[in-house]
Write an enzyme that holds these catalytic residues in place. Structure first.
Site, PDB file in Angstrom:
ATOM      1  N   HIS A  76       0.654  -1.228   0.150  1.00 25.30           N
ATOM      2  CA  HIS A  76       0.041   0.026  -0.137  1.00 25.30           C
ATOM      3  C   HIS A  76       0.825   1.207  -0.246  1.00 25.30           C
ATOM      4  O   HIS A  76       0.684   2.437  -0.603  1.00 25.30           O
ATOM      5  CB  HIS A  76      -0.874   0.047   1.313  1.00 25.30           C
ATOM      6  CG  HIS A  76      -2.025  -0.914   0.933  1.00 25.30           C
ATOM      7  ND1 HIS A  76      -2.222  -2.194   1.812  1.00 25.30           N
ATOM      8  CD2 HIS A  76      -2.977  -1.011  -0.094  1.00 25.30           C
ATOM      9  CE1 HIS A  76      -3.242  -2.918   1.508  1.00 25.30           C
ATOM     10  NE2 HIS A  76      -3.612  -2.401   0.354  1.00 25.30           N
TER      11      HIS A  76
ATOM     12  N   ASP B  75      -5.895  -0.407  -7.627  1.00 24.41           N
ATOM     13  CA  ASP B  75      -5.405  -1.501  -6.473  1.00 24.41           C
ATOM     14  C   ASP B  75      -6.508  -2.651  -6.899  1.00 24.41           C
ATOM     15  O   ASP B  75      -7.422  -2.864  -6.178  1.00 24.41           O
ATOM     16  CB  ASP B  75      -5.735  -0.765  -5.118  1.00 24.41           C
ATOM     17  CG  ASP B  75      -5.370  -1.642  -4.167  1.00 24.41           C
ATOM     18  OD1 ASP B  75      -4.796  -2.799  -4.373  1.00 24.41           O
ATOM     19  OD2 ASP B  75      -5.537  -1.272  -2.945  1.00 24.41           O
TER      20      ASP B  75
ATOM     21  N   PRO C 246     -12.734 -10.736 -12.669  1.00 26.40           N
ATOM     22  CA  PRO C 246     -13.371  -9.380 -12.766  1.00 26.40           C
ATOM     23  C   PRO C 246     -12.492  -8.266 -12.950  1.00 26.40           C
ATOM     24  O   PRO C 246     -12.679  -7.353 -13.421  1.00 26.40           O
ATOM     25  CB  PRO C 246     -14.309  -9.202 -11.662  1.00 26.40           C
ATOM     26  CG  PRO C 246     -13.620 -10.312 -10.474  1.00 26.40           C
ATOM     27  CD  PRO C 246     -12.958 -11.292 -11.160  1.00 26.40           C
TER      28      PRO C 246
HETATM   29  N1  SAM Z   1      -3.532  -5.864  -3.366  1.00 26.60           N
HETATM   30  C1  SAM Z   1      -4.232  -6.712  -3.980  1.00 26.60           C
HETATM   31  C2  SAM Z   1      -3.460  -7.449  -5.238  1.00 26.60           C
HETATM   32  O1  SAM Z   1      -2.474  -6.972  -5.544  1.00 26.60           O
HETATM   33  O2  SAM Z   1      -3.668  -8.465  -5.459  1.00 26.60           O
HETATM   34  C3  SAM Z   1      -5.420  -6.183  -4.535  1.00 26.60           C
HETATM   35  C4  SAM Z   1      -6.629  -6.045  -3.412  1.00 26.60           C
HETATM   36  S1  SAM Z   1      -7.889  -5.431  -3.455  1.00 26.60           S
HETATM   37  C5  SAM Z   1      -8.968  -6.389  -2.622  1.00 26.60           C
HETATM   38  C6  SAM Z   1      -8.510  -5.695  -5.271  1.00 26.60           C
HETATM   39  C7  SAM Z   1     -10.003  -5.107  -5.297  1.00 26.60           C
HETATM   40  O3  SAM Z   1     -10.307  -5.121  -6.641  1.00 26.60           O
HETATM   41  C8  SAM Z   1     -11.138  -6.082  -4.956  1.00 26.60           C
HETATM   42  O4  SAM Z   1     -11.884  -5.649  -3.816  1.00 26.60           O
HETATM   43  C9  SAM Z   1     -12.021  -6.465  -5.941  1.00 26.60           C
HETATM   44  O5  SAM Z   1     -13.351  -6.557  -5.734  1.00 26.60           O
HETATM   45  C10 SAM Z   1     -11.966  -5.149  -6.887  1.00 26.60           C
HETATM   46  N2  SAM Z   1     -11.947  -5.428  -8.289  1.00 26.60           N
HETATM   47  C11 SAM Z   1     -12.019  -6.343  -9.153  1.00 26.60           C
HETATM   48  N3  SAM Z   1     -12.271  -6.150 -10.321  1.00 26.60           N
HETATM   49  C12 SAM Z   1     -13.041  -4.859 -10.370  1.00 26.60           C
HETATM   50  C13 SAM Z   1     -13.478  -4.173 -11.339  1.00 26.60           C
HETATM   51  N4  SAM Z   1     -13.891  -4.438 -12.578  1.00 26.60           N
HETATM   52  N5  SAM Z   1     -13.945  -2.946 -10.885  1.00 26.60           N
HETATM   53  C14 SAM Z   1     -13.632  -2.421  -9.642  1.00 26.60           C
HETATM   54  N6  SAM Z   1     -13.320  -3.258  -8.539  1.00 26.60           N
HETATM   55  C15 SAM Z   1     -12.661  -4.322  -8.959  1.00 26.60           C
END
Ligand code: SAM
Length: 318
Positions: A93, A187, A194
Site C-alpha cells: 500500500h 489497486d 473481474p
Molecule cells: N492488493 C491486491 C493485489 O495486488 O492483488 C488487490 C487488493 S483489492 C482487495 C482488489 C479489489 O479489486 C477487490 O476488492 C475487487 O473487488 C476489486 N475489483 C476487481 N475487479 C474490479 C472491477 N472491474 N472494478 C472495480 N473493482 C474491481
C-alpha cells in the site's frame, strides 16, 4: 520410460486439477493453498496454515476467503489468490500510493479503483493536500467483510469526510464520471476474472480523459518472475494513451513469487525517480511515519533487473 514419466505426469495433472483453495485433510490443521494458474501442468504453489477461518463465501463476482495465519496475521484471498495480509500489506500500500502521490506536487483529488480492503484509502488520506478521495470497487461484499475482519487495513478511513465510496465496476465509473482527478490508483485483482477489464487500453483511455493535465496513474502489475508478459501487455495498452510509462518494484512476501511490479504513467513526468531532496520536502505533507517507503526506496524501486527490463518494449528506451 517410462513408468516414472507416466507417474510424474499423473502427479502433475492431479496437482493441476486440485482446487485453488484446498484443505490438506491429512494435516492436523487446514491449509489455504494458492496455485499459480498460469502453468497448470507444472504448478507452483504456496500454502498458509489456517489457524482460524473467519469467513468463506461467494459474492456475485468472486470467491472470498478471510482467515488467520500465525505468521501473516489476517489474510484475504479472492478466487484462490492472496490479495493482502496484515503482516506485509504496508509494503504494497505504501508503494502503490506514495510513489504517484509524491511525484505529483499537490494531489487534491484522488480516485482508487478496486482497493476493497481499504489499505490504499488509508494511505491516500495521510496526505494533507488531499481534499477528496473516490474509491470504486466492484464488490460491496469485499468492502464490508474487510471492514469487519481486516479493520486495521482501513483503520477508520471509510469514515473520513473526504471519502466517497462507490460500488460499481471501475470501467463503467471511469467512462461515465464527470469528475477529474490528480491521481488514479488501480489497486485491483490480477488480469484474470473481474479485474481483467482494468488492464485494457479502453480503460486506460478513459482514465486519461478524467486525469488533470498534471495527473498520474499507478497500478499493480503482477509478479514479473512468473508473469512478466503482464508488464508487456500493460505497457502496450497504456503507452497508447500516456507519453511517459515506467515500472517499479517492491518485495511483497505473501504474493506467490514475492517480487511485485507496479506501473506508473502520465503525460507530464518524464522522470518518476525524483531526487531525495524533493521527495523529503514533499513528505512533510504526509501524516505519520512510513514502514517501507522512503525517498531512497522511491528512487531505487525504478532500478529494474535485466530480466524485468526485457519485458518492456524497446520504444520505452528511446
Ligand atoms: N492488493 C491486491 C493485489 O495486488 O492483488 C488487490 C487488493 S483489492 C482487495 C482488489 C479489489 O479489486 C477487490 O476488492 C475487487 O473487488 C476489486 N475489483 C476487481 N475487479 C474490479 C472491477 N472491474 N472494478 C472495480 N473493482 C474491481
Amino acid at each position: 520410460m517410462n513408468i516414472i514419466k507416466a507417474l510424474m505426469t499423473i502427479c502433475m495433472i492431479t496437482a493441476a486439477i486440485t482446487p485453488a483453495v484446498s484443505y490438506a485433510e491429512e494435516q492436523t490443521q487446514p491449509y489455504f493453498q494458492e496455485i499459480d494458474p498460469r502453468e497448470p501442468l507444472d504448478p507452483w504453489m504456496q500454502s498458509f496454515a489456517i489457524t482460524e477461518k473467519l469467513y468463506e463465501g461467494k459474492s456475485d463476482f468472486q470467491d472470498i476467503l478471510i482467515f488467520e495465519n500465525s505468521r501473516f496475521g489476517r489474510m484475504l484471498a479472492l478466487d484462490g489468490v492472496v490479495q493482502t495480509t496484515e503482516a506485509d500489506e504496508f509494503i504494497y500500500h505504501e508503494m502503490i500510493v506514495h510513489v504517484p502521490m509524491l511525484t505529483h506536487p499537490e494531489p487534491k483529488k484522488v480516485l482508487i479503483i478496486g482497493g476493497g480492503d481499504g489499505g490504499s484509502l488509508r494511505e491516500v488520506l495521510r496526505h494533507k493536500t488531499v481534499e477528496q478521495v473516490t474509491m470504486v470497487d466492484l464488490d460491496g461484499q469485499v468492502v464490508d467483510l474487510c471492514k469487519k475482519w481486516l479493520p486495521n487495513h482501513s483503520s477508520g478511513a471509510f469514515d473520513d469526510q473526504r471519502v466517497k465510496l462507490v460500488i460499481q465496476d471501475g470501467t463503467q465509473f471511469v467512462k461515465e464520471t464527470q469528475d477529474t482527478f490528480d491521481v488514479i490508483i488501480c489497486d485491483t485483482t490480477d488480469p484474470i476474472g473481474p479485474g481483467k477489464v482494468l488492464f485494457s487500453s479502453e480503460f486506460y483511455a478513459d482514465c486519461k480523459k478524467i486525469l488533470n493535465p498534471e495527473g498520474l496513474i499507478s497500478m499493480q502489475n503482477g509478479i514479473p518472475f512468473t508473469n512478466g508478459l503482464e508488464i508487456t501487455s500493460v505497457f502496450a495498452n497504456i503507452a497508447h494513451e500516456f507519453k511517459h510509462v515506467s515500472f517499479y518494484v517492491a518485495p511483497v512476501p505473501s504474493y506467490l513469487g514475492g517480487y511485485l511490479a507496479f506501473g506508473i504513467a502520465s503525460e507530464k513526468y518524464s522522470n518518476y525517480a525524483l531526487s531525495s531532496k524533493k521527495l523529503s520536502k514533499r513528505l512533510h505533507s504526509v501524516k505519520g511515519s512510513m514502514r517501507y517507503y522512503n525517498p531512497k526506496i522511491h528512487k531505487a524501486s525504478f532500478a529494474l533487473p535485466e530480466y524485468v527490463n526485457q519485458y518492456i518494449p524497446k520504444i520505452k528506451k528511446k
